[in-house]
Design a protein around this motif. Sequence first.
Motif, PDB file in Angstrom:
ATOM      1  N   ARG A  57       0.805  -1.034  -0.126  1.00 28.04           N
ATOM      2  CA  ARG A  57       0.208  -0.007   0.063  1.00 28.04           C
ATOM      3  C   ARG A  57       0.855   1.312   0.148  1.00 28.04           C
ATOM      4  NH1 ARG A  57      -4.604  -1.797   4.637  1.00 28.04           N
ATOM      5  NH2 ARG A  57      -5.501  -3.225   3.156  1.00 28.04           N
ATOM      6  N   PRO A  58       0.455   2.216  -0.807  1.00 33.78           N
ATOM      7  CA  PRO A  58       1.215   3.502  -0.870  1.00 33.78           C
ATOM      8  C   PRO A  58       1.405   4.075   0.462  1.00 33.78           C
ATOM      9  CG  PRO A  58      -0.347   3.372  -2.544  1.00 33.78           C
ATOM     10  CD  PRO A  58      -0.594   2.046  -1.886  1.00 33.78           C
ATOM     11  N   SER A  59       0.557   3.868   1.433  1.00 31.80           N
ATOM     12  CA  SER A  59       0.680   4.676   2.882  1.00 31.80           C
ATOM     13  C   SER A  59       1.631   3.867   3.742  1.00 31.80           C
ATOM     14  CB  SER A  59      -0.834   4.787   3.383  1.00 31.80           C
ATOM     15  OG  SER A  59      -1.419   3.354   3.558  1.00 31.80           O
ATOM     16  N   ALA A  60       1.896   2.498   3.281  1.00 33.02           N
ATOM     17  CA  ALA A  60       2.659   1.701   4.172  1.00 33.02           C
ATOM     18  C   ALA A  60       3.961   2.385   4.493  1.00 33.02           C
ATOM     19  CB  ALA A  60       2.722   0.423   3.509  1.00 33.02           C
ATOM     20  N   ALA A  61       4.569   2.925   3.512  1.00 31.26           N
ATOM     21  CA  ALA A  61       6.123   3.506   3.553  1.00 31.26           C
ATOM     22  C   ALA A  61       6.079   4.634   4.578  1.00 31.26           C
ATOM     23  CB  ALA A  61       6.411   4.306   2.288  1.00 31.26           C
ATOM     24  N   GLU A  62       5.074   5.298   4.781  1.00 25.52           N
ATOM     25  CA  GLU A  62       4.885   6.406   5.639  1.00 25.52           C
ATOM     26  C   GLU A  62       4.266   6.082   7.172  1.00 25.52           C
ATOM     27  OE1 GLU A  62       2.774  10.950   5.938  1.00 25.52           O
ATOM     28  OE2 GLU A  62       2.842  10.001   4.217  1.00 25.52           O
ATOM     29  N   ARG A  63       3.285   5.486   6.994  1.00 22.39           N
ATOM     30  CA  ARG A  63       2.553   4.915   8.325  1.00 22.39           C
ATOM     31  C   ARG A  63       2.947   3.688   8.766  1.00 22.39           C
ATOM     32  NH1 ARG A  63      -3.316   5.985   6.691  1.00 22.39           N
ATOM     33  NH2 ARG A  63      -3.527   5.468   8.858  1.00 22.39           N
ATOM     34  N   HIS A  64       3.274   3.004   8.079  1.00 23.11           N
ATOM     35  CA  HIS A  64       3.444   1.358   8.503  1.00 23.11           C
ATOM     36  C   HIS A  64       4.682   0.738   8.246  1.00 23.11           C
ATOM     37  CE1 HIS A  64      -0.889   2.095   8.624  1.00 23.11           C
ATOM     38  NE2 HIS A  64      -0.903   1.863   9.905  1.00 23.11           N
ATOM     39  N   ARG A  65       5.937   1.563   8.350  1.00 21.75           N
ATOM     40  CA  ARG A  65       7.070   1.123   7.876  1.00 21.75           C
ATOM     41  C   ARG A  65       7.605  -0.186   8.341  1.00 21.75           C
ATOM     42  NH1 ARG A  65       9.934   0.990   3.356  1.00 21.75           N
ATOM     43  NH2 ARG A  65      11.851  -0.412   3.779  1.00 21.75           N
ATOM     44  N   TRP A  66       7.241  -0.640   9.533  1.00 24.02           N
ATOM     45  CA  TRP A  66       7.505  -1.665  10.197  1.00 24.02           C
ATOM     46  C   TRP A  66       6.996  -3.078   9.458  1.00 24.02           C
ATOM     47  CZ3 TRP A  66       3.558  -4.881  11.956  1.00 24.02           C
ATOM     48  CH2 TRP A  66       2.488  -4.429  12.126  1.00 24.02           C
ATOM     49  N   VAL A  67       5.886  -2.807   8.890  1.00 23.84           N
ATOM     50  CA  VAL A  67       5.228  -3.864   8.191  1.00 23.84           C
ATOM     51  C   VAL A  67       6.135  -4.152   6.949  1.00 23.84           C
ATOM     52  CG1 VAL A  67       3.357  -4.553   6.725  1.00 23.84           C
ATOM     53  CG2 VAL A  67       2.802  -3.454   8.829  1.00 23.84           C
ATOM     54  N   LEU A  68       6.592  -3.213   6.185  1.00 29.05           N
ATOM     55  CA  LEU A  68       7.160  -3.562   5.047  1.00 29.05           C
ATOM     56  C   LEU A  68       8.591  -4.048   5.375  1.00 29.05           C
ATOM     57  CD1 LEU A  68       6.884  -0.176   2.888  1.00 29.05           C
ATOM     58  CD2 LEU A  68       5.320  -2.289   3.199  1.00 29.05           C
ATOM     59  N   GLY A 100       0.002  -6.015   2.997  1.00 30.59           N
ATOM     60  CA  GLY A 100       1.079  -5.013   2.365  1.00 30.59           C
ATOM     61  C   GLY A 100       1.033  -3.891   2.907  1.00 30.59           C
ATOM     62  N   GLY A 101       0.451  -3.466   4.038  1.00 29.36           N
ATOM     63  CA  GLY A 101       0.339  -2.507   4.839  1.00 29.36           C
ATOM     64  C   GLY A 101      -0.536  -2.547   6.183  1.00 29.36           C
ATOM     65  N   GLY A 102      -0.581  -1.413   6.631  1.00 31.00           N
ATOM     66  CA  GLY A 102      -1.307  -1.363   7.993  1.00 31.00           C
ATOM     67  C   GLY A 102      -2.756  -2.158   7.937  1.00 31.00           C
ATOM     68  N   ALA A 103      -3.330  -3.195   9.012  1.00 41.46           N
ATOM     69  CA  ALA A 103      -4.501  -3.830   9.102  1.00 41.46           C
ATOM     70  C   ALA A 103      -4.849  -4.184  10.253  1.00 41.46           C
ATOM     71  CB  ALA A 103      -4.352  -5.020   8.191  1.00 41.46           C
TER      72      ALA A 103
END
Length: 282
Positions: free
Chosen positions: A209-220, A259-262
Amino acid sequence: MNSATIKLYLPFGDPRRLRTAEISNWSGKSIATPRTDLDELLARPELAQAGVYLLLGIDPESGQPAVYVGEAEALGERLKQHRDKDFWNQAIVFFSKDDNLTRAHIKFLEGRLIEQARNTARVVVQNTLPSGAKLPESDRADMEVFFAKIAQLLPVLGSDLLVPVDGVDQGKSGEPLLMCEIRGLTARGRRTANGFVVLQGSQASEDERPSAAERHRWVLTLREQLITNGALRKGKGALLFARNVEFSSPSAAAGVVHGGGANGQIAWKDAQGRTLKEIEGG
């Protein structure tokens, strides 16, 4: 697994320091200690006996939990030789209170420990060579019982090294099988004592998810680690779980799948469509 009465003794009164552990009606005994109490461990008379040992810490290359498995006819003398191994911060030794373990017995136990640690894949096994020994049938049966007691004691001493990642035999869990779906992909998992396991063969989104890099980097970061260690592999239109993988929470598991926050409490559902939150009465 059979029920057991376990006796823990804290010589210094501190559960983080050296402690001994025994199981009722078992001839074995264990001593666990942080590296800072190594001298106290070496001073104990039991360390003159034969046995097996585990050195637990962090693998410097991968940053993952690691173990070195060893055996010795004189545990204390062998452990002194491992002072130069920098990775470990905990040591656990196992021996017989009757002092009746032979060299073949401890080689067999060492081999079983290495084999099972590699099979559970919870940690990086630092041993480069396999081990083991051939035993007469009766001796092998006795050592399998001894090994089972080691496996039973280890979680009490703070290590899940030998515990299968799903925590229970498939089909024998009291926890319901749950599913997490995204864009036609499905992952399967269930609650465990340590958090949540996603089962082998489950699918995860290739896209992040595009927002993952900013808000959920730990997931990546977690996804990258799983890809690096081979737990997640590229398949046709999806990432595939190559083995059971345990996460600290349902949300961490769902985040990797999505692939991002959930929110794992609502992302995981049973066959009737009930969310994990509904199942647990939240």
